[in-house]
Design a protein around this motif. Sequence first.
Motif, short mmCIF file in Angstrom:
data_model
loop_
_atom_site.label_atom_id
_atom_site.label_comp_id
_atom_site.label_asym_id
_atom_site.label_seq_id
_atom_site.Cartn_x
_atom_site.Cartn_y
_atom_site.Cartn_z
N ILE A 191 0.88 -1.18 0.00
CA ILE A 191 0.00 0.00 0.00
C ILE A 191 0.91 1.22 0.00
O ILE A 191 1.64 1.45 0.97
CB ILE A 191 -0.93 0.03 1.22
CG1 ILE A 191 -1.82 -1.22 1.27
CG2 ILE A 191 -1.80 1.29 1.20
CD1 ILE A 191 -2.75 -1.28 2.47
N PHE A 250 1.77 3.78 3.14
CA PHE A 250 0.88 3.27 4.19
C PHE A 250 1.09 3.99 5.52
O PHE A 250 0.12 4.36 6.18
CB PHE A 250 1.12 1.76 4.36
CG PHE A 250 0.14 1.09 5.28
CD1 PHE A 250 -1.21 1.10 5.00
CD2 PHE A 250 0.58 0.44 6.42
CE1 PHE A 250 -2.12 0.49 5.85
CE2 PHE A 250 -0.31 -0.19 7.27
CZ PHE A 250 -1.67 -0.17 6.98
N THR A 282 0.59 -6.41 4.92
CA THR A 282 1.26 -5.10 4.94
C THR A 282 2.72 -5.20 5.37
O THR A 282 3.31 -4.21 5.80
CB THR A 282 0.51 -4.12 5.87
OG1 THR A 282 0.32 -4.74 7.15
CG2 THR A 282 -0.84 -3.75 5.29
#
Length: 368
Positions: free
Chosen positions: A161, A164, A246
Amino acid sequence: MSQVTTEQLNEVIANFCYEGMPVGKNPLKSGHINDTYLLTFHIADLGQVKTILQRINKEVFKYPEELMENVMGVTSYLREHIIENGGNPERETLNVIPTTKGKPCYLDSYGDYWRSYKYVTDATSYDLVEKPEHFYESAVAFGNFQRLLADYPVETLHETIKGFHDTKARLNTFQRIVEADPLGRASLVQKEINFVLERKELADVFPKLFFEGKIPLRVTHNDTKLSNVLIDNKTDKAICVVDLDTVMPGFTMNDFGDSIRFGASTAAEDEPDLDKVDFSLELFELYTNGYITGCGGQLTKQEIALLPMGAKMMTYESGIRFLTDYLQGDTYFKIHRANQNLDRCRTQLKLLYKMENQWDIMNEIVKR
């Protein structure tokens, strides 16, 4: 994402290397992002065997194949080190079940990506700290995760991402959304907006230190909630860190801080009654001890000194993210009732306020 149909689910199941006859397909409600199913298969000699099946949220994770490259790289690396240390890789790290074509994820005819993991038996994940020992064990587990991956080539990881934990970018996005006010909600939360803007200097702390060469990039988990650690049902010891979506380059203080803002709170993340929200110094000390122990000497003195700032930073950033999502119409985090993201935001801001009032004590605890 669209609802998963029976036909879609059957197609996906047929394309993974499962054994036995499927006898159960139960959706799980845990997690804000992906759709998760607990599958049960009957195998003649083994009885019933469970597996995890997940639809990856492609609106959040734009490049699912890169995400799974990260997962495969990290879990393979962990598996080697767990075996070297005499551990059990079947229980101490995630084990990906391949597709029938030997791939780590499956792209179905609906355009959705899926992946599957072996189910870890006789272990539980907890949403809230029911026993202080569990919080301590999660700290040791995330610290150990950091220790085992200390020499992993961080530059090979994809950023699953973008930005992030770029708190400054999160703040800039928040300010744009406040100004645009797409749903006319800003006037309802002016107090919360002001609270965020009054503390905007927090957003620059870690980027500035990294630019100055004072803190390193590490392989970080970036979602270090208690619920992402499996606790053995018999020993009450942490055995496995899960949800590796993540995992990417980051700062260890953020991993520490995300655990604190979630686990050292006296209330649920979405608690509507703010009178129940307080910051537990006892749990903060417990977790700090466990995390530093688990890291096994891998952290620098500067990183250790900045652990309390990590707690403030992640609580602040999470508050921004929940409030931004509320203002945009709840498009990122799943909600199950009206104003849930607003309640999530308010608990974070209340927690940050409590940390500010106990800041000197937090730093003394880390020094000890």
